[in-house]
Design an enzyme around this catalytic site. Structure first.
Site, mmCIF file in Angstrom:
data_model
loop_
_atom_site.group_PDB
_atom_site.id
_atom_site.type_symbol
_atom_site.label_atom_id
_atom_site.label_comp_id
_atom_site.label_asym_id
_atom_site.label_seq_id
_atom_site.Cartn_x
_atom_site.Cartn_y
_atom_site.Cartn_z
ATOM 1 N N ASN A 1 -8.849 7.559 -4.611
ATOM 2 C CA ASN A 1 -9.437 6.354 -4.029
ATOM 3 C C ASN A 1 -10.669 6.727 -3.206
ATOM 4 O O ASN A 1 -11.053 7.896 -3.140
ATOM 5 C CB ASN A 1 -8.402 5.610 -3.170
ATOM 6 C CG ASN A 1 -7.832 6.485 -2.069
ATOM 7 O OD1 ASN A 1 -8.524 6.914 -1.168
ATOM 8 N ND2 ASN A 1 -6.524 6.772 -2.165
ATOM 9 N N ASP B 1 -0.404 5.091 -4.401
ATOM 10 C CA ASP B 1 0.894 4.440 -4.619
ATOM 11 C C ASP B 1 1.504 4.849 -5.949
ATOM 12 O O ASP B 1 2.719 4.755 -6.136
ATOM 13 C CB ASP B 1 0.724 2.918 -4.589
ATOM 14 C CG ASP B 1 0.297 2.413 -3.220
ATOM 15 O OD1 ASP B 1 0.768 2.977 -2.213
ATOM 16 O OD2 ASP B 1 -0.517 1.471 -3.152
ATOM 17 N N LYS C 1 -7.324 19.946 -21.239
ATOM 18 C CA LYS C 1 -8.197 18.781 -21.155
ATOM 19 C C LYS C 1 -7.894 17.805 -22.286
ATOM 20 O O LYS C 1 -7.825 18.183 -23.462
ATOM 21 C CB LYS C 1 -9.663 19.216 -21.221
ATOM 22 C CG LYS C 1 -10.640 18.050 -21.167
ATOM 23 C CD LYS C 1 -12.076 18.523 -21.315
ATOM 24 C CE LYS C 1 -13.027 17.328 -21.342
ATOM 25 N NZ LYS C 1 -14.436 17.732 -21.546
ATOM 26 N N PHE D 1 -1.491 2.075 8.778
ATOM 27 C CA PHE D 1 -2.757 1.392 8.529
ATOM 28 C C PHE D 1 -2.602 0.458 7.332
ATOM 29 O O PHE D 1 -1.860 0.757 6.387
ATOM 30 C CB PHE D 1 -3.867 2.401 8.244
ATOM 31 C CG PHE D 1 -4.550 2.917 9.482
ATOM 32 C CD1 PHE D 1 -5.892 2.651 9.724
ATOM 33 C CD2 PHE D 1 -3.843 3.665 10.415
ATOM 34 C CE1 PHE D 1 -6.515 3.121 10.864
ATOM 35 C CE2 PHE D 1 -4.461 4.139 11.560
ATOM 36 C CZ PHE D 1 -5.798 3.869 11.786
ATOM 37 N N LYS E 1 3.923 -5.503 6.512
ATOM 38 C CA LYS E 1 4.025 -4.044 6.559
ATOM 39 C C LYS E 1 4.669 -3.593 7.861
ATOM 40 O O LYS E 1 5.474 -2.654 7.876
ATOM 41 C CB LYS E 1 2.624 -3.441 6.420
ATOM 42 C CG LYS E 1 2.603 -1.966 6.063
ATOM 43 C CD LYS E 1 1.188 -1.532 5.686
ATOM 44 C CE LYS E 1 1.194 -0.174 5.016
ATOM 45 N NZ LYS E 1 -0.164 0.234 4.564
ATOM 46 N N LYS F 1 8.162 -1.641 7.022
ATOM 47 C CA LYS F 1 8.079 -0.187 7.203
ATOM 48 C C LYS F 1 8.660 0.265 8.546
ATOM 49 O O LYS F 1 8.623 1.448 8.866
ATOM 50 C CB LYS F 1 6.632 0.287 7.086
ATOM 51 C CG LYS F 1 5.913 -0.175 5.814
ATOM 52 C CD LYS F 1 6.589 0.341 4.552
ATOM 53 C CE LYS F 1 5.976 -0.252 3.295
ATOM 54 N NZ LYS F 1 4.665 0.265 2.972
#
Length: 405
Positions: A213, A282, A292, A326, A340, A344
């Site tokens: 990301n 995730d 490859k 976060f 969250k 969590k």
């Protein structure tokens, strides 16, 4: 200003036209309540005499390694031990190069190698000298050793050029030093152990490709840095980023979500506060190739499987720890952040909408809100990530105090 009394500043003045600003800086620091002693290079004395600095500091000025003003002491060792902070201003390319490579051939460089106090450098030189690869490399070496730099400002230089290279104004340098000692004396997190995660993870597809990301790690690294400055013992578990690890922080490098999970669990039990600011994948490819993958006609289908939810696991297993997560969202920030917080079992969620100007990945600024367990939300304006980190340190301090009471 009373808190600054008995704080000792050792000002190392190297040769350059900006020496005249160092005279004003000596005056400003003395007026602020600091004890100031000055060491000068021979080149610096070509611009301003030692007597001028003696008048401004009301202390002896040092410039000769072999001139022992007190026969019972070795001058450069005594000065090195005396200082609470050593400031090189102006810091020329010459003195930065010497310090970077351990050369001690005069009073300043000998003292710099002997001190254990924080060392700051305020560079001042021609714009092209400041951007020369050798100078930039020396600055990078010193930065990695923990030397803090007061960046030069841009403007008209004595050489006739306009650009970056002017010694920062004495008033601003003085304010930065005052702020440093104010925060150092407060030490909100002294004695606490913090575990911080930062950056992205990389999930292997084949030897040349991976799934990741846009996280830069800047927010997590700023938190680790500010927590260390607040007196905490900080362990930073970092995904692959291009940021220099903060000084005084134990940094552990990882690549994958599984590796990050393993390191976090290793240090979790001993932590007082855990700040999960990393952008952990995730999902990861269910199968990877050791060779490859060659392109073929048509589309490519990859199957992904869930990675371990680190924040949820910590929330389920926490005992005494304060747990902070976060939430980087593109819509419905408040809804997802509050979900969250509960799902969590976190004590605080730092939420931001990455679509907001100044709040995206890779930015030096952020726009965040603190979602608390009591249902209140503190919305912070756009500010630097270091300022956000400072606000989070204050929030953690309140969470700790709330548990004590």
């Amino acid at each position: 200003m009373a808190a600054l009394v008995n704080k000792n500043i050792l000002l190392c003045v190297s040769g350059g036209i900006a020496v005249y600003k160092a005279v004003a800086l000596t005056s400003k620091l003395s007026q602020a309540g600091f004890n100031v002693k000055v060491i000068m290079t021979e080149s610096a004395m070509e611009f301003v005499t030692p007597l001028t600095f003696q008048a401004m500091s009301r202390n002896d000025v040092y410039y000769d390694t072999f001139d022992e003003k007190d026969s019972s002491k070795i001058a450069h060792i005594d000065l090195a031990d005396w200082a609470d902070l050593v400031l090189i201003a102006p810091a020329t390319a010459n003195v930065l190069g010497k310090l970077a490579h351990g050369i001690a051939d005069d009073m300043i460089t000998t003292t710099l190698l002997a001190t254990t106090a924080p060392v700051w450098a305020a560079p001042a030189m021609n714009v092209h000298m400041y951007s020369h690869p050798a100078v930039l490399q020396n600055i990078d070496i010193l930065d990695k050793r923990g030397v803090r730099f007061v960046e030069p400002s841009e403007g008209f230089l004595a050489c006739g050029y306009v650009g970056k290279g002017r010694l920062e104004e004495p008033e601003k340098i003085t304010d930065i030093i005052i702020n440093f000692f104010d925060k150092k004396d407060i030490q909100l997190l002294k004695g606490k152990k913090l575990l911080v995660t930062a950056g992205p993870t990389r999930e292997k597809i084949d030897p040349v490709r991976f799934f990741t990301n846009h996280s830069s790690g800047k927010m997590g690294y700023a938190i680790a840095k500010k927590a260390a400055e607040a007196g905490a013992e900080v362990t930073l578990v970092s995904g692959p980023v291009s940021i220099t690890p903060p000084f005084g922080v134990t940094t552990i490098k990882v690549e994958t979500a599984e590796e990050m999970y393993g390191q976090v669990m290793k240090y979790f039990d001993g932590a007082d506060v855990v700040i999960k600011s990393a952008a952990v994948a995730d999902y990861r490819p269910a199968q990877t190739s050791d060779l490859k993958m060659k392109k073929k006609d048509g589309s490519l289908m990859l199957e992904f499987e869930r990675t371990t939810d680190i924040l949820r696991t910590l929330g389920e297993q926490k005992s005494h720890q304060i747990l902070i997560g976060f939430a980087a969202e593109t819509d419905h920030l408040e809804k997802y952040a509050e979900q969250k917080l509960k799902s969590k079992n976190a004590d605080l969620i730092v939420g931001n909408n990455i679509m907001t100007e100044g709040a995206g990945f890779g930015s030096d600024t952020n726009v965040v809100s603190f979602f608390r367990k009591d249902g209140t939300v503190a919305e912070l304006p756009m500010q630097s990530k270091e300022q956000v980190a400072e606000a989070l340190i204050s929030e953690i301090d309140q969470l700790i105090k709330g548990r004590i009471t």
